[in-house]
Structure formats: structure tokens, C-alpha cells
Design an enzyme around this catalytic site. Structure first.
Site, PDB file in Angstrom:
ATOM      1  NE  ARG A  80      -3.964  -2.157   1.919  1.00  0.00           N
ATOM      2  CZ  ARG A  80      -3.718  -3.262   2.628  1.00  0.00           C
ATOM      3  NH1 ARG A  80      -2.722  -3.305   3.485  1.00  0.00           N
ATOM      4  NH2 ARG A  80      -4.496  -4.308   2.490  1.00  0.00           N
ATOM      5  CE  LYS A  86      -2.049  13.542 -14.958  1.00  0.00           C
ATOM      6  NZ  LYS A  86      -2.498  13.969 -16.301  1.00  0.00           N
ATOM      7  CD  GLU A 139       5.329  16.793 -23.711  1.00  0.00           C
ATOM      8  OE1 GLU A 139       4.688  17.823 -23.423  1.00  0.00           O
ATOM      9  OE2 GLU A 139       4.769  15.708 -24.036  1.00  0.00           O
ATOM     10  CE  LYS A 149       3.841  17.394 -15.183  1.00  0.00           C
ATOM     11  NZ  LYS A 149       3.930  16.143 -15.882  1.00  0.00           N
ATOM     12  CD  GLU A 170      -5.326  16.614 -16.577  1.00  0.00           C
ATOM     13  OE1 GLU A 170      -4.253  16.055 -16.249  1.00  0.00           O
ATOM     14  OE2 GLU A 170      -5.791  16.589 -17.713  1.00  0.00           O
ATOM     15  NE  ARG A 218      -0.985  17.055 -13.826  1.00  0.00           N
ATOM     16  CZ  ARG A 218      -0.400  16.229 -12.979  1.00  0.00           C
ATOM     17  NH1 ARG A 218      -0.769  16.201 -11.725  1.00  0.00           N
ATOM     18  NH2 ARG A 218       0.566  15.428 -13.375  1.00  0.00           N
ATOM     19  CG  ASN A 227      -3.538  17.256 -21.726  1.00  0.00           C
ATOM     20  OD1 ASN A 227      -2.667  16.399 -21.779  1.00  0.00           O
ATOM     21  ND2 ASN A 227      -4.452  17.287 -20.788  1.00  0.00           N
ATOM     22  CG  HIS A 284      -0.380  16.316 -25.191  1.00  0.00           C
ATOM     23  ND1 HIS A 284       0.386  17.462 -25.307  1.00  0.00           N
ATOM     24  CD2 HIS A 284       0.401  15.422 -24.531  1.00  0.00           C
ATOM     25  CE1 HIS A 284       1.556  17.255 -24.728  1.00  0.00           C
ATOM     26  NE2 HIS A 284       1.599  16.024 -24.252  1.00  0.00           N
ATOM     27  CG  HIS A 315      -2.980  11.551 -27.178  1.00  0.00           C
ATOM     28  ND1 HIS A 315      -3.621  12.112 -26.099  1.00  0.00           N
ATOM     29  CD2 HIS A 315      -1.711  11.336 -26.787  1.00  0.00           C
ATOM     30  CE1 HIS A 315      -2.771  12.230 -25.095  1.00  0.00           C
ATOM     31  NE2 HIS A 315      -1.591  11.763 -25.484  1.00  0.00           N
ATOM     32  CG  HIS A 348       4.116  11.800 -26.254  1.00  0.00           C
ATOM     33  ND1 HIS A 348       2.744  11.779 -26.396  1.00  0.00           N
ATOM     34  CD2 HIS A 348       4.379  12.820 -25.387  1.00  0.00           C
ATOM     35  CE1 HIS A 348       2.210  12.721 -25.637  1.00  0.00           C
ATOM     36  NE2 HIS A 348       3.177  13.363 -25.021  1.00  0.00           N
TER      37      HIS A 348
HETATM   38  P1  NAD Z   1      11.161   5.699 -22.684  1.00  0.00           P
HETATM   39  O1  NAD Z   1      11.098   5.565 -21.233  1.00  0.00           O
HETATM   40  O2  NAD Z   1      10.653   4.582 -23.511  1.00  0.00           O
HETATM   41  O3  NAD Z   1      12.664   6.031 -23.120  1.00  0.00           O
HETATM   42  C1  NAD Z   1      12.966   6.196 -24.487  1.00  0.00           C
HETATM   43  C2  NAD Z   1      14.143   5.319 -24.912  1.00  0.00           C
HETATM   44  O4  NAD Z   1      15.361   5.879 -24.430  1.00  0.00           O
HETATM   45  C3  NAD Z   1      14.091   3.914 -24.362  1.00  0.00           C
HETATM   46  O5  NAD Z   1      14.559   3.020 -25.325  1.00  0.00           O
HETATM   47  C4  NAD Z   1      15.060   3.970 -23.181  1.00  0.00           C
HETATM   48  O6  NAD Z   1      15.613   2.715 -22.842  1.00  0.00           O
HETATM   49  C5  NAD Z   1      16.102   4.897 -23.718  1.00  0.00           C
HETATM   50  N1  NAD Z   1      16.871   5.634 -22.714  1.00  0.00           N
HETATM   51  C6  NAD Z   1      16.412   6.200 -21.589  1.00  0.00           C
HETATM   52  N2  NAD Z   1      17.369   6.908 -21.009  1.00  0.00           N
HETATM   53  C7  NAD Z   1      18.480   6.782 -21.764  1.00  0.00           C
HETATM   54  C8  NAD Z   1      19.787   7.308 -21.675  1.00  0.00           C
HETATM   55  N3  NAD Z   1      20.137   8.175 -20.720  1.00  0.00           N
HETATM   56  N4  NAD Z   1      20.681   6.947 -22.620  1.00  0.00           N
HETATM   57  C9  NAD Z   1      20.311   6.131 -23.642  1.00  0.00           C
HETATM   58  N5  NAD Z   1      19.074   5.620 -23.793  1.00  0.00           N
HETATM   59  C10 NAD Z   1      18.174   5.952 -22.856  1.00  0.00           C
HETATM   60  O7  NAD Z   1      10.367   6.997 -23.194  1.00  0.00           O
HETATM   61  P2  NAD Z   1      10.155   8.445 -22.564  1.00  0.00           P
HETATM   62  O8  NAD Z   1       9.929   9.334 -23.718  1.00  0.00           O
HETATM   63  O9  NAD Z   1      11.188   8.798 -21.570  1.00  0.00           O
HETATM   64  O10 NAD Z   1       8.781   8.272 -21.759  1.00  0.00           O
HETATM   65  C11 NAD Z   1       7.586   7.908 -22.410  1.00  0.00           C
HETATM   66  C12 NAD Z   1       6.648   7.335 -21.390  1.00  0.00           C
HETATM   67  O11 NAD Z   1       6.380   8.333 -20.400  1.00  0.00           O
HETATM   68  C13 NAD Z   1       5.303   6.927 -21.947  1.00  0.00           C
HETATM   69  O12 NAD Z   1       4.976   5.666 -21.432  1.00  0.00           O
HETATM   70  C14 NAD Z   1       4.348   7.989 -21.434  1.00  0.00           C
HETATM   71  O13 NAD Z   1       3.047   7.495 -21.220  1.00  0.00           O
HETATM   72  C15 NAD Z   1       4.998   8.377 -20.150  1.00  0.00           C
HETATM   73  N6  NAD Z   1       4.667   9.732 -19.705  1.00  0.00           N
HETATM   74  C16 NAD Z   1       4.217   9.887 -18.437  1.00  0.00           C
HETATM   75  C17 NAD Z   1       3.919  11.141 -17.966  1.00  0.00           C
HETATM   76  C18 NAD Z   1       3.482  11.313 -16.546  1.00  0.00           C
HETATM   77  O14 NAD Z   1       3.056  12.403 -16.167  1.00  0.00           O
HETATM   78  N7  NAD Z   1       3.588  10.303 -15.736  1.00  0.00           N
HETATM   79  C19 NAD Z   1       4.091  12.263 -18.780  1.00  0.00           C
HETATM   80  C20 NAD Z   1       4.563  12.073 -20.059  1.00  0.00           C
HETATM   81  C21 NAD Z   1       4.854  10.800 -20.515  1.00  0.00           C
HETATM   82 MG    MG Z   2       3.134  14.762 -23.260  1.00  0.00          MG
END
Ligand code: NAD
Ligand code: MG
Length: 360
Positions: free
Chosen positions: A119, A141, A183, A225, A235, A239, A243, A246, A250, A263
Site C-alpha cells: 500500500r 502520475k 514538451e 510543471k 487535473e 493542469r 495537454n 496532445h 494522440h 510522443h
Molecule cells: P522511454 O522511457 O521509452 O525512453 C525512451 C528510450 O530511451 C528507451 O529506449 C530507453 O531505454 C532509452 N533511454 C532512456 N534513457 C536513456 C539514456 N540516458 N541513454 C540512452 N538511452 C536511454 O520513453 P520516454 O519518452 O522517456 O517516456 C515515455 C513514457 O512516459 C510513456 O509511457 C508515457 O506514457 C509516459 N509519460 C508519463 C507522464 C506522466 O506524467 N507520468 C508524462 C509524459 C509521458
Molecule cells: Mg506529453
């Protein structure tokens, strides 16, 4: 090093550390670890690069690591269970700490695992992509995907701290770096016109991975942020302005099949659509739209919509967005460059005009 605070009231406020060589300063991490057991969650790309560095500062703790396969397709309940397997196999208790070392995928999964295990256990974010450093690691999130929808299973859960080390971006590929910049540019467009100007002047340095420039961009993004999240954690209002671009984005991600556009790339094109629609409402002029398109181009992001998508397809995909109310499509637009609107109910004819009229 810079230290910012995400202000969410006493219990859940936390610092974000931003700078260079932060992974070589284990005291940053250690001051937020309250007991002896530490699980690091990472993936097979990041582990060989940075896991050793993180563990080197924690030799007097009981440390374990869970190394997941790399990719969005593994952000599922099934792979979440691998994290619980690791925690339970090592008999970790409620006072254990989980460190998420990776991009947004690892951060979202690690955070959700920490929220659920017994938990809720302490959680630390070490984001390693630009996108994770400026966006996903801040705001609480967390979650995983379901076969029927992205990010559909999750929780709001805040970390103890976020450690954003610009040095780790050296190993990130160019395309991922630009996707993160989408972003970053977004914060300038929705609420920080001065930062937008700074970005317009400094994109070459950012693309060249100049550490001071990156640290400044991360800091300014996190300030924006954190302010938005501090005002509206769950949100119900402002917040939603995060988007911008977005809803269109999407639609592009889904319409073209996940994986074709990153993305941030889809958000760049989506924001250009939003700018065009804002112009049709009389909020922006031609020069504003051209300026927005130019800043994304300068960040080496795409601005031309995918040729294969029809306006009907966009409308269809956009009508399933979480912001919609009573079946009406709602999008965030720009009242001016540097000022986002709240969600706007869009007139279908005007939306069609943008979808058919904006060509990059
Ligand atoms: P990701 O985590 O898939 O990373 C992108 C790629 O880069 C991967 O192949 C990873 O292994 C590689 N990588 C990461 N760090 C590295 C480094 N320092 N050197 C070399 N390679 C590296 O993608 P992302 O763009 O970081 O995140 C996307 C995810 O985040 C999605 O699942 C999305 O839904 C989520 N997200 C969440 C929020 C939130 O508020 N929680 C906001 C935006 C996005
Ligand atoms: Mg985004």
C-alpha cells in the site's frame, strides 16, 4: 546544482535536483532513503550505462535491481509483477525505497509499483530521458497500459525526490532528445513567453547538448510543471493546459500506429494544428503561427502532418479524448503566444478547416 520544490502541502512536497554529475553525488539520494532496503528498477538499455553508478553510492544498503526489457510494450501489469516479484523475493518491507532509473516508461511503472507495494513505499525518480526530466517525473502520475487503452491503470503517487542529471542525456539518441524538447517548448507556449524567447535563441546549444543550456531548460520546465501541478494536482482545471497539442498528437500516434511517431514528435505536429485553429478563432495571427512552426523545426521536430491521415480519421480519434464532455471535442488552444486557453469546445466546421488547411 539547482534545487526546486514541488509544493503539495507538507507531507507530499519534494525537491527536484537539477545539474551535472549528480549521479556521482550519492548523498543526494541517500538523504531520501529512510531505511536499509533499496530496489532499483531500470531496463536493459539503461542498466549497463548507469546502474553501476547508482549502486556504487549505496554499498552499505541492501540493494537489489529489477531490469525490465526496453519498450512501451512492456509497460503492462504483467511486467509490473516482475517488480513485485523482486520486492517479495528479497523480503522487502514497508520501509523499503524504490528507485526508478530510466525514462518515462520506467518512471511510470516504478512509481505505480511503489504506490501499490504494501500500500505504498518510498519512491525516488532518477529520470534519464529529457522527456522524463521535464515532464513525466514531475507531477505524480504513475501507471501502466492496458490492451484497451494507454495509461488506463494507475495512481497519483508523489516521489521523495527527483534527481535530473543532464549528463545522462549524452547517451540519449538525437530523436529522443528532440522529442523531449517538444514538451520543453510547450511550457514556453502555454505560460512562459520569456522562456520561449530563450529557447528560440538557444536551441542550437540544446541540440549540441551543452550542459548549462540543458540544465537551464530542465529547470525552467520543471518550475512551470511544478507550478501547474501545485495549483491543480488532480487535473480539475489548469493542469489540462499541459495537454496543448496532445489531442491532435494522440490522434496521430494512434492513427499512424504506435511507434511510427515518438510522443514528442506527434505533439509538435499537434501543436501546429492547435496554433492554426487558434488563428482561425482570431487569437493568433499568421506571424504567431509561423513562429510556432519555426521553433519546432529548429528543434529538429516534424511539423508536417502525416499524409496518410484524413480529417475524418482525426475527428474520430479525437472524440475519445479524456477532456471531452458530453461527446464534444475539447482542445487546449492558445489565446496568445505564451498563454494557453482552458479546454475549448471546438466547432466541427472550424476543426475540419484546420485539419484540411494546415499542411506544415
Ligand atoms: P522511454 O522511457 O521509452 O525512453 C525512451 C528510450 O530511451 C528507451 O529506449 C530507453 O531505454 C532509452 N533511454 C532512456 N534513457 C536513456 C539514456 N540516458 N541513454 C540512452 N538511452 C536511454 O520513453 P520516454 O519518452 O522517456 O517516456 C515515455 C513514457 O512516459 C510513456 O509511457 C508515457 O506514457 C509516459 N509519460 C508519463 C507522464 C506522466 O506524467 N507520468 C508524462 C509524459 C509521458
Ligand atoms: Mg506529453
Amino acid at each position: 546544482m539547482k534545487e526546486l520544490r514541488v509544493d503539495l502541502g507538507q507531507q507530499r512536497s519534494y525537491p527536484i535536483y537539477i545539474g551535472s554529475t549528480l549521479l556521482e553525488q550519492p548523498e543526494l539520494l541517500r538523504r531520501h532513503i529512510l531505511a536499509k532496503q533499496v530496489l532499483v528498477v531500470t531496463n536493459e538499455t539503461i542498466a549497463p550505462l548507469y546502474l553501476g553508478k547508482v549502486l556504487a553510492g549505496l554499498t552499505d544498503y541492501q540493494t537489489e535491481a529489477v531490469i525490465l526489457p526496453d519498450g512501451e510494450q512492456y509497460k503492462t501489469l504483467h511486467y509490473l509483477e516482475k517488480i513485485f516479484d523482486g520486492l517479495l523475493a528479497s523480503k522487502f518491507s514497508r520501509n523499503a525505497t524504490l528507485i526508478a532509473l530510466g525514462g518515462g516508461v520506467i518512471g511510470d511503472m516504478g512509481g505505480f509499483a511503489a504506490a501499490c507495494y504494501q500500500r505504498g513505499i518510498a519512491f525516488i525518480q532518477i529520470p534519464t530521458t529529457l522527456l522524463a526530466q521535464v515532464d513525466s517525473s514531475v507531477g505524480g502520475k504513475t501507471g501502466v497500459n492496458h490492451p484497451l487503452g494507454k495509461n488506463m491503470i494507475g495512481a497519483f503517487y508523489q516521489p521523495q525526490c527527483v534527481i535530473a542529471d543532464a549528463d545522462v542525456l549524452d547517451t540519449l539518441d538525437d530523436r529522443q532528445l528532440s522529442a523531449g524538447l517538444a514538451e520543453v517548448i510547450k511550457y514556453g507556449l502555454i505560460r512562459d513567453p520569456e522562456f520561449l524567447q530563450w529557447l528560440e535563441a538557444n536551441l542550437p546549444q540544446l541540440l549540441a547538448r551543452d550542459k548549462a543550456a540543458l540544465a537551464y531548460a530542465i529547470e525552467r520546465s520543471c518550475i512551470n510543471k511544478a507550478e501547474v501541478v501545485g495549483e491543480d494536482e488532480f487535473e480539475s482545471g489548469v493542469r489540462a493546459t499541459l495537454n496543448l497539442g496532445h489531442t491532435f498528437g494522440h490522434a496521430i500516434e494512434t492513427g499512424c500506429g504506435y511507434g511510427q511517431y515518438l510522443h514528442g514528435e506527434a505533439v509538435a505536429i499537434g501543436t501546429c494544428f492547435a496554433a492554426d485553429l487558434s488563428r482561425r478563432l482570431g487569437w493568433l495571427n499568421d506571424a504567431d503561427v509561423a513562429r510556432i512552426v519555426a521553433v519546432f523545426k529548429a528543434a529538429k521536430l516534424p511539423v508536417t502532418p502525416p499524409a496518410e491521415m484524413t480529417s475524418e480519421q482525426y475527428v474520430d480519434l479525437m472524440s475519445v479524448d479524456k477532456k471531452n464532455v458530453d461527446g464534444k471535442i475539447r482542445v487546449i488552444l492558445l489565446e496568445a503566444v505564451g498563454k494557453a486557453s482552458l479546454p475549448v469546445n471546438v466547432d466541427l466546421a472550424q476543426l475540419q478547416a484546420t485539419l484540411n488547411g494546415y499542411a506544415g
